[in-house]
Write a protein that holds these residues in place. Structure first.
Motif, mmCIF file in Angstrom:
data_model
loop_
_atom_site.group_PDB
_atom_site.id
_atom_site.type_symbol
_atom_site.label_atom_id
_atom_site.label_comp_id
_atom_site.label_asym_id
_atom_site.label_seq_id
_atom_site.Cartn_x
_atom_site.Cartn_y
_atom_site.Cartn_z
ATOM 1 N N SER A 53 -2.644 12.890 4.669
ATOM 2 C CA SER A 53 -2.085 13.045 3.331
ATOM 3 C C SER A 53 -3.084 13.687 2.385
ATOM 4 O O SER A 53 -2.707 14.517 1.542
ATOM 5 C CB SER A 53 -1.645 11.685 2.794
ATOM 6 N N GLU A 72 0.562 3.824 -3.089
ATOM 7 C CA GLU A 72 0.088 5.178 -2.812
ATOM 8 C C GLU A 72 1.185 6.205 -3.048
ATOM 9 O O GLU A 72 0.941 7.281 -3.615
ATOM 10 C CB GLU A 72 -0.429 5.271 -1.374
ATOM 11 N N ALA A 80 0.809 6.144 4.544
ATOM 12 C CA ALA A 80 -0.018 4.979 4.227
ATOM 13 C C ALA A 80 0.170 3.862 5.238
ATOM 14 O O ALA A 80 -0.651 2.939 5.303
ATOM 15 C CB ALA A 80 0.300 4.471 2.825
ATOM 16 N N VAL A 138 -6.219 6.994 -5.866
ATOM 17 C CA VAL A 138 -5.205 6.213 -5.148
ATOM 18 C C VAL A 138 -5.811 5.519 -3.942
ATOM 19 O O VAL A 138 -5.538 4.334 -3.674
ATOM 20 C CB VAL A 138 -4.037 7.125 -4.740
ATOM 21 N N GLN A 139 -6.668 6.227 -3.202
ATOM 22 C CA GLN A 139 -7.270 5.629 -2.013
ATOM 23 C C GLN A 139 -8.233 4.501 -2.370
ATOM 24 O O GLN A 139 -8.323 3.492 -1.660
ATOM 25 C CB GLN A 139 -8.009 6.700 -1.194
ATOM 26 N N ALA A 194 -4.384 8.460 5.804
ATOM 27 C CA ALA A 194 -5.071 8.877 4.582
ATOM 28 C C ALA A 194 -5.684 10.258 4.735
ATOM 29 O O ALA A 194 -5.679 11.068 3.795
ATOM 30 C CB ALA A 194 -6.150 7.858 4.221
ATOM 31 N N ASP A 249 -6.095 1.431 -3.241
ATOM 32 C CA ASP A 249 -5.518 0.824 -2.044
ATOM 33 C C ASP A 249 -6.589 0.206 -1.155
ATOM 34 O O ASP A 249 -6.415 -0.897 -0.631
ATOM 35 C CB ASP A 249 -4.726 1.878 -1.261
ATOM 36 N N THR A 294 0.789 8.504 -6.283
ATOM 37 C CA THR A 294 0.556 9.928 -6.023
ATOM 38 C C THR A 294 1.633 10.788 -6.663
ATOM 39 O O THR A 294 1.344 11.831 -7.275
ATOM 40 C CB THR A 294 0.506 10.176 -4.509
ATOM 41 N N TYR A 347 -6.118 11.873 -5.389
ATOM 42 C CA TYR A 347 -6.210 11.320 -4.029
ATOM 43 C C TYR A 347 -7.304 10.259 -3.951
ATOM 44 O O TYR A 347 -7.085 9.175 -3.387
ATOM 45 C CB TYR A 347 -6.501 12.452 -3.048
ATOM 46 N N GLY A 405 0.809 -1.214 0.000
ATOM 47 C CA GLY A 405 0.000 0.000 0.000
ATOM 48 C C GLY A 405 0.842 1.263 0.000
ATOM 49 O O GLY A 405 0.527 2.235 -0.700
ATOM 50 N N THR A 451 2.773 10.754 1.326
ATOM 51 C CA THR A 451 1.623 9.857 1.199
ATOM 52 C C THR A 451 2.038 8.404 1.400
ATOM 53 O O THR A 451 1.325 7.631 2.055
ATOM 54 C CB THR A 451 0.977 10.027 -0.186
#
Length: 365
Positions: free
Chosen positions: A259, A222, A249, A285-286, A256, A289, A226, A282, A218, A245
């Motif tokens: 960041s 991330e 993570a 990416v979240q 989260a 993950d 990012t 953002y 992760g 980030t």
């Protein structure tokens, strides 16, 4: 009735032969010892957490050696040496190539974040919100200062470097010969409890390896994602935001949020289009993950409820600072494994009492 019969002497507090007095002294000793143990645990919170951090790092090194063993048929010591050299090489490469750039961006980021907070405060005042920029800054300072007394020792550069070095050295020693330390701990337990300890220790190690594997994947996804996406979109300080980030993570939920706030604040400093693009990066990416990596790796190994992890982070962060935040998730995972194994053992013991044949699964090592 004689005088002796009228005045029968009863045992006093100094009479140790009395069963009542002995019982009370034993109870008082238990409570006194418990109070001393709690006080020592509080006073020694930082070294205890450093040791826990070393155990987590040792698990990560051991997991790397095990993973390398699937493709390289060489001895464990050589595989572990390759992993350790790789870790130091990566750290040296990161510091050498990005150190000066990151330092300059970090100073600029602080200015940008403060300016953005001022803008948010002015915008809120126009909407009738009584909070001022000074109030927002004060709130941020209070949040950071409330992370606990251990934070003060770890926030300085010397404290951070010293703590990391100590944890890494301890982790290497433990990873080189883990069974030696495991047998040492088991030696302090009754013989009848040692096999159960070995089983729980193996399960904890397996769980931590899976949990840390998910964290590392992760962090890489991330951080690199990012960095690349923000750089493609022209968002300022993409490299620093990517590194932060990736590091944050390691902290589910809280990392989260932190960041994301930094990415959005810096993104909107470059304009509305840049800010909206940063928000999209953002979220993308979240989502990757949270919905792909975590379910595939970490959640299968340790099915921890998000509210439980967040509550543990808040509690450990308030008590022990930044280091408590980083270790909240692994500590909760180990406690969960211990409670599950204890429940299984107690349940099996109850079945044996009803006519079973004995504990199953506690195989000799």
């Amino acid at each position: 009735m004689t005088d002796t019969e009228r005045h029968v002497e009863k045992p006093g507090p100094a009479e140790h032969q009395s069963p009542l007095v002995r019982n009370e002294l034993q109870r008082a000793g238990v409570w006194f010892g418990l109070a001393i143990a709690i006080a020592l645990a509080w006073l020694l919170a930082q070294p205890i957490l450093l040791i826990m951090g070393a155990l987590v790092l040792a698990t990560m090194l051991d997991g790397g050696a095990r993973l390398l063993g699937r493709v390289a048929p060489i001895g464990r010591s050589w595989r572990l040496a390759i992993v350790i050299i790789g870790v130091f090489g990566f750290l040296a490469w990161t510091v050498y190539l990005t150190g000066s750039q990151m330092a300059g961006q970090a100073m600029a980021m602080r200015t940008i974040v403060e300016a953005q907070i001022d803008r948010i405060g002015g915008w809120a005042s126009q909407l009738g919100v009584t909070a001022t920029p000074a109030d927002l800054k004060s709130l941020g300072s209070q949040v950071m200062s409330s992370l606990g007394r251990v934070t003060a020792a770890l926030m300085t550069t010397v404290g951070v470097v010293t703590s990391l070095v100590m944890m890494l050295v301890l982790a290497i020693f433990i990873a080189v010969e883990p069974k030696l330390y495991e047998r040492g701990v088991a030696w302090m337990l009754p013989i009848t409890k040692r096999q159960h300890f070995y089983k729980v220790a193996d399960k904890m190690g397996w769980t931590l390896r899976r949990l840390m594997a998910g964290r590392l994947i992760g962090m890489l996804v991330e951080g690199i994602g990012t960095w690349v996406l923000l750089a493609v979109g022209g968002v300022p300080m993409a490299a620093l935001l990517g590194v932060l980030t990736g590091i944050l993570a390691f902290l589910p939920n809280i990392g989260a949020i932190i960041s994301g706030a930094l990415i959005i604040l810096v993104g909107f400093s470059g304009g509305v289009d840049s800010g909206l693009y940063a928000v999209g990066v953002y979220l993308a990416v979240q989502i990757i993950d949270g919905y792909l990596i975590v379910p595939m790796v970490a959640k299968r190994a340790v099915d921890l409820a998000p509210a439980l992890v967040l509550g543990a982070q808040i509690l450990f962060g308030a008590l022990f600072g930044i280091l408590g935040l980083f270790l909240a998730d692994p500590i909760v995972a180990m406690i969960k494994v211990y409670l599950e194994e204890r429940a299984k053992t107690n349940g099996k013991a109850g079945s044996d009492a009803d006519g079973g044949t004995g504990l199953i699964g506690l195989t000799p090592r």
